[in-house]
Design an enzyme around this catalytic site. Structure first.
Site, PDB file in Angstrom:
ATOM      1  N   GLU A 132       0.839  -1.211   0.000  1.00  0.00           N
ATOM      2  CA  GLU A 132       0.000   0.000   0.000  1.00  0.00           C
ATOM      3  C   GLU A 132       0.869   1.255   0.000  1.00  0.00           C
ATOM      4  O   GLU A 132       0.594   2.226  -0.703  1.00  0.00           O
ATOM      5  CB  GLU A 132      -0.925  -0.047   1.223  1.00  0.00           C
ATOM      6  CG  GLU A 132      -1.743   1.204   1.455  1.00  0.00           C
ATOM      7  CD  GLU A 132      -1.525   1.779   2.851  1.00  0.00           C
ATOM      8  OE1 GLU A 132      -1.113   2.957   2.948  1.00  0.00           O
ATOM      9  OE2 GLU A 132      -1.754   1.065   3.834  1.00  0.00           O
ATOM     10  N   GLU A 191      10.231   1.742   2.193  1.00  0.00           N
ATOM     11  CA  GLU A 191       8.899   1.686   2.799  1.00  0.00           C
ATOM     12  C   GLU A 191       8.715   0.452   3.679  1.00  0.00           C
ATOM     13  O   GLU A 191       7.967   0.486   4.647  1.00  0.00           O
ATOM     14  CB  GLU A 191       7.819   1.720   1.710  1.00  0.00           C
ATOM     15  CG  GLU A 191       7.819   2.994   0.888  1.00  0.00           C
ATOM     16  CD  GLU A 191       7.541   4.241   1.716  1.00  0.00           C
ATOM     17  OE1 GLU A 191       6.705   4.181   2.639  1.00  0.00           O
ATOM     18  OE2 GLU A 191       8.175   5.279   1.456  1.00  0.00           O
TER      19      GLU A 191
END
Length: 974
Positions: free
Chosen positions: A67, A142
């Protein structure tokens, strides 16, 4: 042409969603198999969402890392962070992405047609054509990666999701939620952590990460939702031609499987960390959990919302009262989670002890058996139904677009049965059905079937362990050291090289030609008009009334504002205790549980709050006004009931009820502790501002750490302190709840004014009229403390604050642009992207208060150094006109939020109380729209003034705060 003429789609269902003033259509894209749902209406705040079913198979957090990662550049928008570029330069009213236990959704919203199309375009490109396949740097930034700055240095792990989840796993509530879900569904996707377990995240490989995208991010596994006032046929054609027609229908096995019911309840024990000085006594969480059917049963879905209210959530509800009376825990709460395929009903006792487990279960089950035998309180059921129906009809979701919240609710059924997307949008017939069942024994049968006879449940115990964080940190450090020791020189050099390459990648600017591909509006697309202000001064029954005339669908929103300027500083925490007590304590005519039900049967609810208003015309004098406010909403014909219940709360409450006061203090203490772990950034910033700002000190004493210290002292020494507490509460109530101390704020259409005035007239002269002593205006004393607060958390909240007006710098609208620049450029790049913190914020207001703060931050000293560098960054600020425009548009986007009727009224009243005129707002808007780069460079003086104040506060891990103890004047355990 209509959507029926589009050959690319098949129309499967149409629904009249008249209760939501919408028309619903369900379609399927023929070639790719994408599911598409439209909600057409006249709402200008348009919403687009694309979601995917993403059941995880382990706790590496791959859905969550994905995401984050798909929003870091794509085929058509190859910049490193298109998400941030959109935040900076779009008029979005919502822009985010969320990972759930079984789905990942990407919603956007905007009132501007051009902007809405841009947002859709960037998001569609991001999910189907992300740049994650080009190299592993986004995954490492991330998700997770090893970090080794030099061959002799310490090997550590960094990553945005890794650090975010370390923070989430520091909170006992976070641990509890996860263990409850995992305990009930050992055989399906809910058995693991979709967000990622920090201990497991480093097991995820780059190739597994890419495989997850290949499998699940395909139109055949997608759910596309469009809501609002737009040309649906045009949007569908664009989706088909631009993206969906590129894909064949490839069935994806992403089904969420039903968990086979248990034959007996399970028990799970899990530890959580507390600080080394905290007590393990009264610090355990006990949770009783049952699985309730599926979300595809629309009656059950709402019936348990009602039962949650009637059994548990309402003050004085029987389960809550029975557990408190039995002394099992000090804060009883519950939840009904119907956002997963098989909903969960939970009863949670906080501040309990492990050995109370048997009694916890016995009290719950005996209470439920008694309710089934003797019948549930019918008034509580009717109040619960009215409470939820009122909210459904009003559709007030605060700052969130209505269409966003409807879209998320659609997934509660659509995700599990694609033929039933609308069942929860058609709630009015279900509410009518439930009203008819109140007297039939229906609700008692549900309790028997799903709570008493149901063996598909679990008892979860989350117990404290001192020093767990330090122990786990040491274990990780030892494990990493052992891993490093096992590496060859070449392998170590490769790690150093990879660390350096990632840092270089993070430093690299995106190419100007790539940035130019992100669509952006021009300043000319933005109106110079300000939102209307609705303030009309009237008088009613001898009291000033400020009326905000807007169309409200027959609902009146009222607030009574009582001035607090005569309350001395040492009594400030008691005002907040009074505010918390009123409405959940017995009154002359009602037990507190009956009071709450009476209010909710007839009205949309009553609440209390403390509010602060600055006088922007007297900034240098630091003048502000504090008010005690009681607010309520009701349909016009029910205004009499609303005002009479407000009077009952203000004038007839039994402030001498020692047993109830003790329960409320324990609950307050527990909720405040919880907020320090979940919202440590706002707590730290407020505390730091309180060192020099009287207004911030007032707020800290009534809602921050200063308040917590008083509540804790009273709760722990209740017997010695109770007489003083009761006397203070009574004296404050008598002093402030007076007609001559009151202003009324009221939002309604013109025809709603008379019912409100008639209702107020009946109570106006029944407020306190006793002689009162001459009031001495409250004088607040500020002391600079520069504190470090030690907690059991693995992350920090690092705040730096100061008042720039005190140092001779003026406020200007350009400071609102600076907030966007810092939050999405300087602080974002340095604190989040490179530093690994989950978030970073800044704020600058009209009275000169400014702060920089980080959220779930693995660093402390490094973040402080980044704050120090902000002045140089601003002195050398230099961007092209396109970027400058982006920052300005992003700023206006924060200001121009669509408002529902209640928000229009409260904004108008806020401006009235703060003495902010339309001219001031217009001037600020012009300063924003006309800002040049030189205006931003000039703000270096503001940040220099803020940093020169040398005010700081950090809430964080014991180890980090002890390491940096020279930084603080005082170190305490929170």
């Amino acid at each position: 042409m209509s959507i029926y003429d589009l050959n690319a789609y098949e129309v499967l269902q149409t629904e009249d969603l008249s209760d939501l003033k919408s028309k619903g259509t369900l379609l399927k894209h023929k070639k790719s198999g994408a599911r598409v749902l439209l909600m057409e209406n006249d709402d200008e705040n348009k919403v687009f969402t694309i979601g995917f079913r993403t059941p995880p198979s382990d706790s590496t957090g791959v859905p969550h890392i994905m995401e984050h990662s798909v929003l870091c550049g794509s085929k058509e928008f190859p910049v490193k962070d298109p998400f941030v570029e959109l935040v900076k330069g779009s008029l979005n009213t919502f822009l985010n992405a969320m990972t759930y236990p079984d789905k990942t959704v990407y919603p956007v919203a905007s009132c501007n047609d051009k902007d809405f199309q841009n947002l859709m375009h960037v998001y569609m490109d991001a999910v189907f054509y992300p740049n994650i396949y080009q190299n592993d740097k986004t995954f490492r930034q991330e998700g997770w990666s090893y970090k080794l700055d030099d061959p002799d240095g310490e090997l550590t792990i960094s990553g945005v999701v890794y650090n975010e989840m370390k923070g989430a796993f520091s909170s006992p509530e976070g641990v509890l939620d996860r263990v409850v879900l995992n305990s009930l569904f050992p055989d399906n996707a809910y058995s693991v952590e979709s967000g990622g377990d920090p201990e497991v995240i480093p097991e995820l490989t780059y190739e597994q990460f890419l495989d997850f995208h290949r499998k699940y991010y395909h139109p055949s596994n997608s759910y596309i939702y469009l809501y609002g006032d737009m040309n649906m046929e045009e949007k569908l054609r664009w989706l088909d031609e631009k993206y969906l027609s590129d894909f064949e229908n490839e069935p994806v096995d992403s089904e969420i499987h039903l968990q086979k019911p248990f034959t007996e309840m399970k028990e799970v024990v899990q530890e959580y960390s507390i600080a080394s000085e905290e007590s393990e006594e009264d610090n355990t969480y006990l949770s009783y959990n049952k699985v309730i059917g599926t979300t595809l049963d629309e009656k059950l879905y709402l019936a348990f919302e009602i039962l949650d209210y009637a059994l548990l959530s309402a003050p004085g509800a029987p389960l809550k009262k029975a557990l408190l009376d039995a002394g099992v825990g000090k804060d009883i709460s519950g939840s009904y989670d119907n956002g997963v395929y098989q909903p969960i009903f939970s009863v949670i006792s906080k501040n309990a002890n492990v050995e109370q487990k048997e009694e916890f279960v016995r009290v719950i089950e005996d209470t439920l058996k008694d309710i089934v035998k003797n019948g549930i309180n019918k008034k509580a059921l009717r109040a619960g139904i009215n409470y939820h129906e009122f909210r459904f009809r009003e559709a007030d979701f605060g700052n969130y677009p209505r269409g966003l919240m409807y879209g998320l609710q659609l997934f509660d059924s659509w995700l599990y049965d694609e033929t039933k997307p609308f069942i929860h949008m058609q709630a009015i017939p279900t509410f009518e059905f439930l009203k008819e069942q109140v007297e039939t024994g229906y609700f008692e049968e549900l309790i028997q079937k799903y709570l008493l006879d149901n063996t598909h449940g679990s008892i979860v115990i989350i117990k404290p362990e001192r020093g767990r964080t330090a122990r786990m940190d040491k274990e990780l450090a030892d494990k990493l050291q052992a891993y490093k020791d096992s590496l060859s020189k070449e392998e170590i050099d490769a790690l150093v090289k990879a660390t350096k390459e990632l840092e270089e990648y993070q430093e690299e600017e995106s190419a100007p030609e790539d940035l130019a591909k992100i669509p952006v509006l021009g300043r000319e697309d933005i109106s110079r008009e300000i939102a209307p202000i609705y303030n009309k001064e009237l008088e009613t029954s001898g009291v000033k009334l400020v009326h905000h005339e807007v169309e409200t669908n027959g609902i009146g929103y009222t607030a009574l504002l009582f001035d607090l300027s005569g309350i001395p500083e040492e009594k400030l925490p008691y005002i907040s205790i009074l505010q918390s007590v009123l409405g959940i304590i017995n009154t002359k005519n009602y037990e507190y549980s009956e009071l709450f039900n009476e209010i909710n049967v007839h009205t949309g609810g009553i609440g209390t709050s403390l509010e602060l208003y600055t006088d922007v015309t007297k900034v240098k004098e630091k003048e502000f006004r504090a008010t005690f406010e009681i607010k309520g909403k009701a349909l016009y014909p029910k205004m009499n009931v609303l005002f009479s219940m407000m009077r009952e709360i203000l004038m007839e409450s039994d402030l001498g009820d020692e047993k109830r006061l003790k329960e409320i203090l324990a609950m307050l203490k527990s909720r405040l502790q919880m907020s320090f772990l979940s919202s440590g950034h706002t707590t730290a910033a407020l505390r730091s501002l309180s060192y020099t700002s009287p207004m911030a000190k007032f707020k800290d004493d009534t809602d921050g750490i200063g308040y917590y210290e008083v509540v804790k002292e009273l709760e722990e020494n209740f017997e010695e302190k109770k007489a003083e507490l009761i006397e203070n509460l009574r004296q404050i109530a008598q002093q402030i709840f007076r007609k001559d101390n009151l202003i009324i704020s009221y939002t309604s259409s013109a025809d709603g004014l008379a019912p409100m005035e008639e209702a107020f007239a009946k109570i106006a002269d029944t407020l306190h009229t006793e002689e009162k002593e001459a009031e001495i205006p409250c004088e607040i004393h500020c002391v600079k403390r520069n504190e470090g607060f030690k907690t059991s958390s693995k992350v920090q909240y690092v705040a730096r604050t100061g008042n720039f007006i005190d140092r001779g710098v003026e406020y200007t609208g350009a400071l609102q642009i600076l907030k966007v620049i810092l939050s999405y450029d300087y602080l974002w790049q340095n604190v989040r992207v490179k530093g690994g913190a989950y978030g970073c914020m800044s704020s600058f207001n009209r009275i000169g208060e400014g702060y920089l703060v980080s959220y779930r931050d693995p660093n402390l000293e490094k973040t402080m150094e980044i704050y120090e560098g902000v002045v140089d960054y601003l002195k050398n600020f230099n961007v092209d006109d396109r970027d400058m425009n982006k920052f300005i548009i992003g700023t206006i986007s924060n200001i121009d939020r669509p408002m529902n009727p209640a928000a229009k009224g409260s904004r108008s009243m806020n401006l009235y109380m703060n003495h902010v005129s339309a001219e001031m707002i217009r001037e600020e808007r012009d300063q924003i729209l006309d800002a040049q780069q030189s205006d931003i460079r000039a703000l270096a003086d503001v940040l220099q003034a803020l940093l020169d104040a040398h005010e700081l506060c950090v809430i964080g891990s014991e180890e980090k705060i002890e390491e940096q103890k020279e930084m603080f004047l005082e170190i305490k355990t929170l």
